[in-house]
Design a protein around this motif. Sequence first.
Motif, mmCIF file in Angstrom:
data_model
loop_
_atom_site.group_PDB
_atom_site.id
_atom_site.type_symbol
_atom_site.label_atom_id
_atom_site.label_comp_id
_atom_site.label_asym_id
_atom_site.label_seq_id
_atom_site.Cartn_x
_atom_site.Cartn_y
_atom_site.Cartn_z
ATOM 1 N N LYS A 44 0.845 -1.196 0.000
ATOM 2 C CA LYS A 44 0.000 0.000 0.000
ATOM 3 C C LYS A 44 0.880 1.245 0.000
ATOM 4 C CE LYS A 44 -3.405 2.499 2.663
ATOM 5 N NZ LYS A 44 -4.112 2.595 3.931
ATOM 6 N N GLY A 47 -3.004 3.164 -1.911
ATOM 7 C CA GLY A 47 -4.162 2.335 -1.659
ATOM 8 C C GLY A 47 -4.941 1.974 -2.909
ATOM 9 N N ARG A 50 -4.095 -1.659 -3.974
ATOM 10 C CA ARG A 50 -4.660 -2.617 -3.013
ATOM 11 C C ARG A 50 -6.163 -2.780 -3.204
ATOM 12 N NH1 ARG A 50 -3.282 -2.538 3.348
ATOM 13 N NH2 ARG A 50 -1.449 -3.606 2.591
#
Length: 120
Positions: A44, A47, A50
């Motif tokens: 991450k 983000g 992810r």
Amino acid sequence: MADSILDVKDILNEYSEDITAAIAQEAQVVAREGVAELKNTSPKRTGKYRKGWRVKTSKGRGTIDCTIYNTEYRLTHLLEKPHALRNGGTSKPQVHIAPVEQKCVSTFEKNVENIIKNGG
């Protein structure tokens, strides 16, 4: 005698359909679990990578294909494998896909064996 052969054929067809449906359901469950685990174990920074894990399910005649992919597909190889950097060095691999893949494959194989043993 012809009636008994047809009865056995119908029973086997029904058994085969039950097994196929259970295996298709299991494939989707294992793929969703794989996506959830990748979302937890992926590197991450911002983000976006992810959160980008998805499952694509394609159903055919008697087949099902579940593909786990990332919307930021350009990064998957670069993060998983070492590569050359602009400054002449190499990057450190952040292995996160291969362990999840191995886990999904072994879980799916084990669960399919159980489905076949239990008859669907």
